[in-house]
Structure formats: C-alpha cells, structure tokens
Design a protein around this motif. Sequence first.
Motif, PDB file in Angstrom:
ATOM      1  N   ILE A   6       1.165  -1.245  -0.266  1.00 53.46           N
ATOM      2  CA  ILE A   6       0.186   0.352   0.119  1.00 53.46           C
ATOM      3  C   ILE A   6       1.207   1.156  -0.494  1.00 53.46           C
ATOM      4  CG2 ILE A   6      -1.960   1.379   1.015  1.00 53.46           C
ATOM      5  CD1 ILE A   6      -2.080  -1.191   2.528  1.00 53.46           C
ATOM      6  N   ARG A 212      -4.782   7.812   7.366  1.00 48.81           N
ATOM      7  CA  ARG A 212      -5.865   6.968   6.595  1.00 48.81           C
ATOM      8  C   ARG A 212      -5.304   5.100   6.261  1.00 48.81           C
ATOM      9  NH1 ARG A 212     -10.690   8.719   6.408  1.00 48.81           N
ATOM     10  NH2 ARG A 212     -10.908  11.205   6.721  1.00 48.81           N
ATOM     11  N   GLU A 213      -4.289   5.494   6.276  1.00 44.90           N
ATOM     12  CA  GLU A 213      -3.588   4.496   5.312  1.00 44.90           C
ATOM     13  C   GLU A 213      -2.689   3.198   6.631  1.00 44.90           C
ATOM     14  OE1 GLU A 213       0.577   3.688   2.386  1.00 44.90           O
ATOM     15  OE2 GLU A 213       0.295   5.917   3.478  1.00 44.90           O
ATOM     16  N   GLU A 216      -5.733   1.073   6.726  1.00 44.25           N
ATOM     17  CA  GLU A 216      -5.151   0.435   5.780  1.00 44.25           C
ATOM     18  C   GLU A 216      -4.576  -0.435   5.826  1.00 44.25           C
ATOM     19  OE1 GLU A 216      -8.512   0.216   3.413  1.00 44.25           O
ATOM     20  OE2 GLU A 216      -9.172   1.808   5.064  1.00 44.25           O
ATOM     21  N   GLU A 220      -5.712  -5.654   6.780  1.00 46.18           N
ATOM     22  CA  GLU A 220      -4.985  -6.267   5.706  1.00 46.18           C
ATOM     23  C   GLU A 220      -4.797  -7.121   6.555  1.00 46.18           C
ATOM     24  OE1 GLU A 220      -1.926  -6.036   2.559  1.00 46.18           O
ATOM     25  OE2 GLU A 220      -3.436  -4.288   2.171  1.00 46.18           O
ATOM     26  N   ALA A 226     -11.125  -3.981  10.926  1.00 48.00           N
ATOM     27  CA  ALA A 226     -10.928  -3.184   9.967  1.00 48.00           C
ATOM     28  C   ALA A 226     -10.950  -1.979   9.740  1.00 48.00           C
ATOM     29  CB  ALA A 226     -10.347  -3.558   8.534  1.00 48.00           C
ATOM     30  N   ARG A 230     -10.790   2.093  10.468  1.00 46.23           N
ATOM     31  CA  ARG A 230     -10.374   3.411   9.414  1.00 46.23           C
ATOM     32  C   ARG A 230     -11.380   4.250  10.116  1.00 46.23           C
ATOM     33  NH1 ARG A 230     -12.161  -1.534   6.450  1.00 46.23           N
ATOM     34  NH2 ARG A 230     -10.779  -2.105   5.034  1.00 46.23           N
TER      35      ARG A 230
END
Length: 285
Positions: A6, A212-213, A216, A220, A226, A230
């Motif tokens: 990502i 935000r990354e 994410e 995973e 998740a 978020r």
Amino acid sequence: MEHTRIGHKGLDGHGYIEREGSLGQVPPAFRPVVAAARARIAEAYGRRLHSAYLYGSLPRGTARPGESDIDLLVALQHEPDQDDLDAAEVLVQGLDQDFDVIDGGGILLFSKETLLSEQERYDLGWFLACLCTPLLGSDLAEHLPRYRPDTLLARETNGDLADVLPRWRERAAAAGSPEERRKLVRAVSRRLVRTGLTLVMPRWHGWTSDLRESAEVFGEYYPERATQMRAAAGTALTPTGDPDVLRAYLDDLGPWLAQEYAARIGTKARRTGHPGALVPGPDTA
C-alpha cells in the motif's frame, strides 16, 4: 502470507525508515506560524536551547488550515524546569491566539541527554531521527542510529498501551463538556491508529505516518477490526465529542489492541525516569 503493498513504505534502499517531512513541504498558509515559532523559541530559551524541531502534518505537507495543530519538540541543554514549562505554555498559547490557521498545538520538552540516552534510543530517539524536522540548532539525529521497522522498534514505541488506558479512563470520567471529550477523542484515536500500525509494522516491513493509510495497512492483517480502525482514523482527523465513541475506544478497541500487542510484540521496557513534558495548547490532548 504476502500482503498487498500500500503506497510507499517509507524505507530507503537499505530497509531503513526514511526521515519524513521537511520545511520545504510546509504549506504556504502555515509558513508564517512556523517562522514565528522559530523566532519565539529562540527568544524564550536563549542559551538553554540546544535545538528545536517541527513534526506532524505541517512538515509532511498535509496540514489543513483551521483544522491542523502545530507540533514542536524542544531539546534543552538541561532537564526542563518549571520556568521552561511556563515559557512553553506562553509560547504555544500565543501562537494559537495569533494565527487562525492553526487549531491549537503543543510542545514536547526534553533535555539533550534524555533524547540521546540508551533508554530512549528506540522511542524518543527514533521519534526525533525519523519523524521530526530540524527547525533550530544542531540536529541530534546525527548522533542516533538508523532504524528499521522491526519488533524492537514496535515494542519500544507503543508497547505501553495497557499502562495508558487507565489514565485515559480517568480523563474521560473527568471530561465535563463535549469540547473536552473532543480533545481526548482526538488524542486517543491518533494513538490507537499509530499503535495498530506498529503492531503490524514488522510484518508489513514499512512505515507511514498517514493515519488513513495506517488504518488500511492494519486492516489487511486484522480484517475483523478494519472498520473500527478506519473509523478511528477518521475521528483522529475530524474528532467528535460523542461519549459513545470514546467509550468504544476505552472499553473495546483499546483493551483488545493492548492485549494483542503484548501477545505478539511484547511490552515496553520500564523507564527508570522520563524527564520531560508535553505542554499542550488549547486543542492538544
């Protein structure tokens, strides 16, 4: 199991975490407040000052006018005393009052000795060397090692979440207004997202400060959590005073994260002393 890459993993060609941010990345709207911070820090501390640093969204170039705060780290020649704390409080309040472009701020105060100590090598040392942008004085990062996104770094940066949770609960119980809860939600959600990222960091083999990354990446490895992570990233950027949000952090996501961290990463080494202080502004928890 291989996971999708990502974005940029924040590492150099040798696998070390690259230092993020620079003064050149500060958005134009924030440059006057950064210049004022530099001048006021020099005036406030004089010969007591070793160096000063900017960190957070401003040097990463992601700050939003009217919403982002200013985050500073000041390294002193000696351990901070009450005069130093008072000067920092006046400084951060003055910046917040004089510049509408920022929404509060805070100053971390530490001695040069503490920042370079063996005890803080993989916590405050890493923070300074990788997440802080030099603003004034000689850069202490020149005396620190390079860092990899490994289990040691994960343990020493965020392996104390279980110790932090009781303090958050005390502050939540004492919060008497939506604004006080909003400030606490902002701080708690930021910390939970960053802890989630460092939990999976050794498996992901990368680093990012983007909330935000981070959520994410975490998702995973923990898809069942998740959605919660978020949402935490969202409230870190746009905090709310909703007590139900805070309750969910302190009664569910936080305790689960602390338990999983201890099981997979371990707990942070106990400190014999941690001289230093965070001087908050009006909107820094």
